[in-house]
Design a protein around this motif. Structure first.
Motif, short mmCIF file in Angstrom:
data_model
loop_
_atom_site.label_atom_id
_atom_site.label_comp_id
_atom_site.label_asym_id
_atom_site.label_seq_id
_atom_site.Cartn_x
_atom_site.Cartn_y
_atom_site.Cartn_z
N VAL A 7 -7.34 4.27 3.96
CA VAL A 7 -6.94 2.80 3.95
C VAL A 7 -8.30 2.05 4.27
O VAL A 7 -8.54 0.98 3.45
CB VAL A 7 -5.82 2.68 5.22
N TRP B 19 -9.99 1.89 1.15
CA TRP B 19 -9.17 1.03 0.37
C TRP B 19 -9.73 -0.41 0.41
O TRP B 19 -9.79 -1.13 -0.53
CB TRP B 19 -8.11 1.28 0.13
N PHE C 293 0.85 -1.06 -0.07
CA PHE C 293 0.10 0.08 0.01
C PHE C 293 1.00 1.25 0.08
O PHE C 293 1.73 1.41 0.72
CB PHE C 293 -0.81 -0.06 1.03
N ASP D 127 -2.62 -2.01 -3.46
CA ASP D 127 -3.41 -0.77 -4.19
C ASP D 127 -2.62 -0.68 -5.57
O ASP D 127 -2.86 0.55 -6.30
CB ASP D 127 -3.44 0.39 -3.56
#
Lengths: 450, 450
Positions: A159, A162, A92, A317
């Motif tokens: 986060v 996500w 990430f 990601d």
């Protein structure tokens, strides 16, 4: 060619095959018409070597999918657990972090944010009746907004958001803005909760088939014998009095006392019906698109990441591979990393072509597992939106309004036409287990009128 | 039967007919294959008496629809203004109120709320490029939410929200939760603003055709002559090298150097394509459902409401007729009230059947116009979602994600297959004017490769 049977079934996926079995067990003759030159629908295995299978399509079973486990057992289809030993990776913001267990190390606030969102979703999901989501007390407001809008309103950390985007992609092969909150909640309830849907051990990704998930369909078809006709795309369904007739692209006709259409709604909507379908049913099929997913396999001489203490599981990601599993065969005879391109990534990479996909996928794998990942012995992928007889996977999703305006038409028979397929299931919609439920239910409905 | 032409066109709606004209003007041979036994597509007139027409389908033209006005003039199709003299009615919360002009008397706060929302929408709409809505600076957030979510967030009064719900139903034949904010904004820009879309005088409902809007299509077809083949539903399109072949349900084949598919996206998606369409195009057509509308006509010996100083125009929150127009013929030889059942109401009333619709519609009209409305000489209605070759009206809407994920495939030719129909227009999408634009544009694209 003109043939007759008690029941004609359109589609030799698990739903259609199970329906045929159920009917034949009750002494009824069933004939399956399958467009492809193979059975299995969205289950498709591929031999890397003799007796070394990968699943280009659906591949997993998990706890509470009792119908699927029972069927596998009945047919003697052997299972083995998805590899989960060692640490997983979360990638990430340009950085890879290792972690043990199921909770990535992404800071306390994001974890609280994510955990609280999941708890809310699971609780709300309980209020959605599985057989009639449109009757949930808050069905209207929940079906008026996208899942993305709920995420936007309910979550505070980048986060955390996500995390739910990844959940959407992994579970629906669609972005959170493509389906309604009500559909998300129905699906969560249908699969037994966010964690059950998401997890490998203890969740929907727990077990794999030694000979590939398609072996389930192959064994079912084998037991049925001759009644599965391959390469027979049905084009038209005519109902007259107490008879139904299916005509295939080649002009062959099949007459029966009932017909079960066991293909995804968007494909069912493309058949010609005479008389035409009622407005609600037709407009429903205009509104249930399939998700978008490309399964990507990188095959190595051995699962080298295991030697580094890694499970092979990655969430990320980084475009376009947000999700990776160790998908090596049960005997570990080679090492396979399975990466998913889902939703927006699948659409971009579908148009980009095989070479671009290979390059992009391997670049991701190198970021996750180092240079060793750059040179697989083989790269192979499968784009389900390019498959004429699926036109997307894993299944259909319901955009805002579809459940509340048209959901009642999902399973409602139209005269002697009955609807099966995993999209018509109440439990584990979108999964093999749901396909089985739907085939059993459709067969039961048919038996009532035969 | 096997025939050849330079270009085959699927669909004899305005888009297909205009494309054929444009091609023939350039010396190219065009052949139109039409599924129905008539031309006009979503334009359909019905004779109440000799030379007394009502439009069961699309019926209006309005300012800035220059293409449509020019075509009407060219073909000698006579227009007359929709009746707007006298006061209008707003029926809300069980009470009918009369008002002059375009602004109903519903209190200052609701009007400010509604006015401010419209101003915001018009301003945001300007930022949506008509040829590429997905390139709007805020395309992603706007396409991630439903129009309903925007209304919920942006408006403070119940009456104001009801106003935009009515706008959705009247303009999209869909509820605000069925399409994205981005689509609402695109459509508003495409039609020149909320008021232009909504208004009668000065807006999209300004003018009517003396002989019915379908006369436009009939005159176009008459001038084309023999090249329109009726009762020929196209089933399959095959592309090989520099040839395209269309096969109809009867097995007739038509070969050409290009083909224009001029039917709504959801129906275009039901054809069989060989080779199969690219994933983006196929998945786009899975995502563009048609709206739901039933047009209801109550015919009286004379327009009695005019004698009471009423224009016949009603907006209402009473189910199922939210919107009523005076739709009497231009010579006032009888009185006709036209009521719309749209979106959710259309779906409920479609299933309820003709008698229930008649009862419900007349009950509404009595509430609006008194007992005199209870006994029309004739009640007639038309459910567009029941029409096999339309399967909904007025047109397609884009649910969240469709524009940003798949919009690029809307007009993109696939080899020698070109796409027309009002859903492919940039200006006045969903209207006759947009259909004309799309036919002209598709013909131009074809001419470039012939």
């Amino acid at each position: 060619m003109a043939r007759e049977a008690d029941v004609v079934i359109v589609g030799a996926g698990v739903a259609g095959l199970v329906a045929a079995h159920a009917l034949m067990q009750q002494g009824k003759g069933a004939l399956i018409l399958e467009a492809r030159e193979r059975v299995g629908g969205r289950l498709l295995r591929h031999a890397l070597a003799p007796n070394c299978w990968i699943d280009l399509g659906g591949q997993w079973l998990g706890p509470t999918q009792e119908r699927a486990y029972a069927l596998a057992k009945l047919l003697g289809a052997e299972l083995f657990p998805t590899y989960t030993d060692g640490e997983s990776l979360v990638y990430f913001g340009g950085q890879a972090r290792r972690y043990a267990g199921t909770i990535p190390k992404l800071g306390l606030m994001p974890l609280l944010d994510f955990g609280s969102a999941i708890a809310k979703l699971d609780k709300m999901a309980q209020q959605v009746p599985l057989d009639a989501p449109w009757r949930a007390p808050l069905a209207e407001p929940w079906d008026s907004m996208t899942f993305a809008s709920w995420i936007e309103q309910s979550m505070r950390t980048r986060v955390g958001r996500w995390g739910l985007k990844l959940f959407s992609e992994a579970v629906f092969a669609a972005e959170p803005f493509e389906f309604s909150l009500l559909h998300a909640l129905f699906y969560i309830h249908s699969g037994g909760g966010v964690e059950r849907l998401s997890n490998t051990r203890g969740g929907a990704q727990q077990d794999r088939f030694v000979e590939g998930a398609q072996s389930l369909a192959l064994k079912l078809a084998e037991q049925l014998g001759e009644p599965v006709l391959l390469g027979q795309p049905v084009r038209q369904i005519i109902q007259r009095d107490d008879r139904v007739q299916a005509t295939t692209q080649s002009g062959a006709t099949f007459t029966a006392r009932a017909i079960i259409v066991a293909v995804p709604p968007t494909l069912a909507g493309r058949l010609e019906y005479d008389p035409p379908l009622p407005p609600a049913r037709d407009q429903l099929t205009q509104r249930l698109p399939n998700g978008s997913v490309i399964k990507c396999f990188a095959v190595y001489d051995r699962p080298f990441w295991r030697e580094q203490g890694l499970s092979g599981f990655v969430t990320s990601d980084l475009e376009p591979l947000h999700l990776v599993f160790d998908n090596s065969p049960h005997d570990g005879s080679c090492g396979i990393l399975l990466g998913f391109m889902e939703g927006a990534s699948a659409r971009q990479m579908s148009a980009a072509g095989l070479e671009a996909r290979r390059t992009a996928a391997l670049q991701c794998l190198v970021r996750y597992f180092g240079e060793r990942a750059a040179q697989p012995e083989l790269y192979i992928d499968h784009d389900w939106s390019a498959e004429t007889w699926s036109r997307g996977c894993y299944g259909a999703h319901f955009p805002p309004g579809a459940w509340t305006q048209f959901g009642h038409a999902l399973r409602q028979p139209v005269g002697r036409i009955f609807w099966a397929g995993t999209e018509t299931a109440t439990r584990w919609m979108g999964y093999i287990d749901g396909a089985i439920e739907s085939g059993e239910r459709a067969a039961k409905e048919v038996l009532e009128i035969l």
